[in-house]
Enzyme design. Structure first.
Site, PDB file in Angstrom:
ATOM      1  N   GLY A 155       2.784  -1.540  -4.439  1.00 66.18           N
ATOM      2  CA  GLY A 155       2.702  -2.773  -5.432  1.00 66.18           C
ATOM      3  C   GLY A 155       2.065  -1.839  -6.871  1.00 66.18           C
ATOM      4  N   ASP A 190      -2.800  -2.980  -6.580  1.00 67.20           N
ATOM      5  CA  ASP A 190      -2.367  -3.851  -7.101  1.00 67.20           C
ATOM      6  C   ASP A 190      -3.072  -5.240  -7.208  1.00 67.20           C
ATOM      7  OD1 ASP A 190      -1.985  -4.184  -4.568  1.00 67.20           O
ATOM      8  OD2 ASP A 190       0.194  -4.631  -4.628  1.00 67.20           O
ATOM      9  N   ASP A 228      -7.584  -8.722  -3.169  1.00 66.96           N
ATOM     10  CA  ASP A 228      -7.625 -10.054  -2.663  1.00 66.96           C
ATOM     11  C   ASP A 228      -8.627 -10.446  -1.571  1.00 66.96           C
ATOM     12  OD1 ASP A 228      -6.477 -12.804  -2.197  1.00 66.96           O
ATOM     13  OD2 ASP A 228      -5.245 -12.147  -0.661  1.00 66.96           O
ATOM     14  N   LYS A 280      -8.585 -11.005  -7.579  1.00 66.71           N
ATOM     15  CA  LYS A 280      -9.082 -12.346  -7.129  1.00 66.71           C
ATOM     16  C   LYS A 280     -10.341 -12.405  -6.427  1.00 66.71           C
ATOM     17  CE  LYS A 280      -4.069 -13.473  -6.274  1.00 66.71           C
ATOM     18  NZ  LYS A 280      -3.285 -13.938  -5.403  1.00 66.71           N
ATOM     19  N   PHE A 314       0.786 -17.373  -5.779  1.00 67.06           N
ATOM     20  CA  PHE A 314       1.232 -15.950  -5.191  1.00 67.06           C
ATOM     21  C   PHE A 314       1.953 -15.384  -6.379  1.00 67.06           C
ATOM     22  CE2 PHE A 314       3.625 -12.933  -2.867  1.00 67.06           C
ATOM     23  CZ  PHE A 314       2.821 -12.468  -2.052  1.00 67.06           C
ATOM     24  N   ASP A 336       5.393  -7.784  -5.011  1.00 67.93           N
ATOM     25  CA  ASP A 336       6.325  -8.354  -4.584  1.00 67.93           C
ATOM     26  C   ASP A 336       6.120  -9.651  -3.554  1.00 67.93           C
ATOM     27  OD1 ASP A 336       5.041  -7.019  -2.605  1.00 67.93           O
ATOM     28  OD2 ASP A 336       6.616  -7.429  -1.064  1.00 67.93           O
ATOM     29  N   ARG A 363       9.749  -6.999  -7.503  1.00 69.04           N
ATOM     30  CA  ARG A 363       9.011  -5.780  -8.107  1.00 69.04           C
ATOM     31  C   ARG A 363       9.438  -5.338  -9.625  1.00 69.04           C
ATOM     32  NH1 ARG A 363       5.821  -4.109  -3.814  1.00 69.04           N
ATOM     33  NH2 ARG A 363       6.737  -3.967  -1.836  1.00 69.04           N
TER      34      ARG A 363
HETATM   35  P1  IMP Z   1      -6.274  -7.708   0.744  1.00 70.93           P
HETATM   36  O1  IMP Z   1      -7.229  -7.464  -0.468  1.00 70.93           O
HETATM   37  O2  IMP Z   1      -6.646  -6.910   1.782  1.00 70.93           O
HETATM   38  O3  IMP Z   1      -6.398  -9.005   1.148  1.00 70.93           O
HETATM   39  O4  IMP Z   1      -4.932  -7.560   0.314  1.00 70.93           O
HETATM   40  C1  IMP Z   1      -4.318  -7.249  -0.991  1.00 70.93           C
HETATM   41  C2  IMP Z   1      -2.960  -7.008  -0.855  1.00 70.93           C
HETATM   42  O5  IMP Z   1      -2.356  -8.289  -0.446  1.00 70.93           O
HETATM   43  C3  IMP Z   1      -2.515  -6.520  -2.070  1.00 70.93           C
HETATM   44  O6  IMP Z   1      -2.166  -5.095  -2.073  1.00 70.93           O
HETATM   45  C4  IMP Z   1      -0.992  -7.204  -2.105  1.00 70.93           C
HETATM   46  O7  IMP Z   1       0.266  -6.078  -1.390  1.00 70.93           O
HETATM   47  C5  IMP Z   1      -1.039  -8.394  -1.303  1.00 70.93           C
HETATM   48  N1  IMP Z   1      -1.127  -9.606  -1.886  1.00 70.93           N
HETATM   49  C6  IMP Z   1      -2.408 -10.377  -1.894  1.00 70.93           C
HETATM   50  N2  IMP Z   1      -2.099 -11.553  -2.975  1.00 70.93           N
HETATM   51  C7  IMP Z   1      -0.887 -11.226  -3.456  1.00 70.93           C
HETATM   52  C8  IMP Z   1      -0.152 -11.959  -4.354  1.00 70.93           C
HETATM   53  O8  IMP Z   1      -0.518 -13.013  -4.970  1.00 70.93           O
HETATM   54  N3  IMP Z   1       1.088 -11.408  -4.548  1.00 70.93           N
HETATM   55  C9  IMP Z   1       1.516 -10.497  -4.099  1.00 70.93           C
HETATM   56  N4  IMP Z   1       0.809  -9.611  -3.088  1.00 70.93           N
HETATM   57  C10 IMP Z   1      -0.350 -10.181  -2.611  1.00 70.93           C
HETATM   58 MG    MG Z   2       2.518  -6.449  -1.112  1.00 70.80          MG
END
Ligand code: IMP
Ligand code: MG
Length: 186
Positions: free
Chosen positions: A42, A98, A101, A129, A154, A161, A167
């Site tokens: 990403g 990237d 979340d 976020k 999203f 992606d 991408r």
């Molecule tokens: P987390 O912080 O472990 O929940 O995950 C983050 C990852 O989830 C990112 O690196 C992305 O690959 C994926 N992700 C979370 N939200 C989105 C989105 O809105 N679009 C695309 N990928 C996302």
């Molecule tokens: Mg991803």
């Protein structure tokens, strides 16, 4: 699906933010050599633009993590599945992400990098976020902080992606949030 994408950040806006971040990061690391570690896949587009706005000595490395979300148990299993040979010990490391979340992927990766004894470790993310956070963790630099209700959308494009697609879009757009499938997320 392509026709359902609404543009959120244009190519011009992204270029402007990347230039600003490049300047801030350059100041922060002035006189030092940076080890830039990009989280695949990403952050590839973001990282490739960002490093061209950092006129310091730097090396580029890649790491790939997968997270399997088990909805029934509500648990997440994260693991490093690929990494270029990275000499992290005593280095000034800039991790380029990237999207932060829940923070689960980032905190796992930071713990892993810390084990290798870097001199310093900073994080730059394209999207943050903060309201979705399950682990209290904060990137040092963020191109675009995204808050509710937008954070529910999203995001795709500029490296991001949806099921490996979109991408290559030069802008960041949103699509209606797809259902969490339980499939590995890359
Ligand atoms: P987390 O912080 O472990 O929940 O995950 C983050 C990852 O989830 C990112 O690196 C992305 O690959 C994926 N992700 C979370 N939200 C989105 C989105 O809105 N679009 C695309 N990928 C996302
Ligand atoms: Mg991803």
């Amino acid at each position: 699906m392509r026709d359902k994408i609404s543009v959120l950040y244009t190519e011009e806006r992204i270029a402007q933010r990347v230039a600003e971040l490049g300047e801030e990061i350059t100041k922060a690391f002035e006189g030092r050599e940076i080890c830039v570690l990009g989280l695949m896949k990403g952050s590839l587009v973001f990282m490739s633009d960002l490093i061209r706005k950092i006129p310091l000595d730097l090396t580029v490395h890649l790491v790939r993590v997968t997270s399997h979300r088990e909805q029934a148990k509500g648990s997440v299993h994260t693991e490093i599945v690929y990494s270029t040979a990275v000499p992290l010990a005593d280095r000034d490391v800039l991790l380029v992400d990237d999207i932060v979340d829940t923070g689960i992927t980032l905190s796992y990766l930071l713990a892993h990098i810390h084990e290798h004894g870097p001199r310093s470790l900073k994080v730059c993310t394209l999207i943050d976020k903060p309201e979705a956070r399950k682990i209290d963790i904060h990137p040092d630099w963020t191109a675009f902080p995204v808050h509710e209700p937008l954070a529910d959308q999203f995001m795709v494009g500029y490296g991001l992606d949806w099921m490996e697609r979109f991408r290559g879009l030069p802008y960041i757009g949103t699509i209606p949030r797809p259902a969490r499938t339980g499939q590995p997320q890359e």
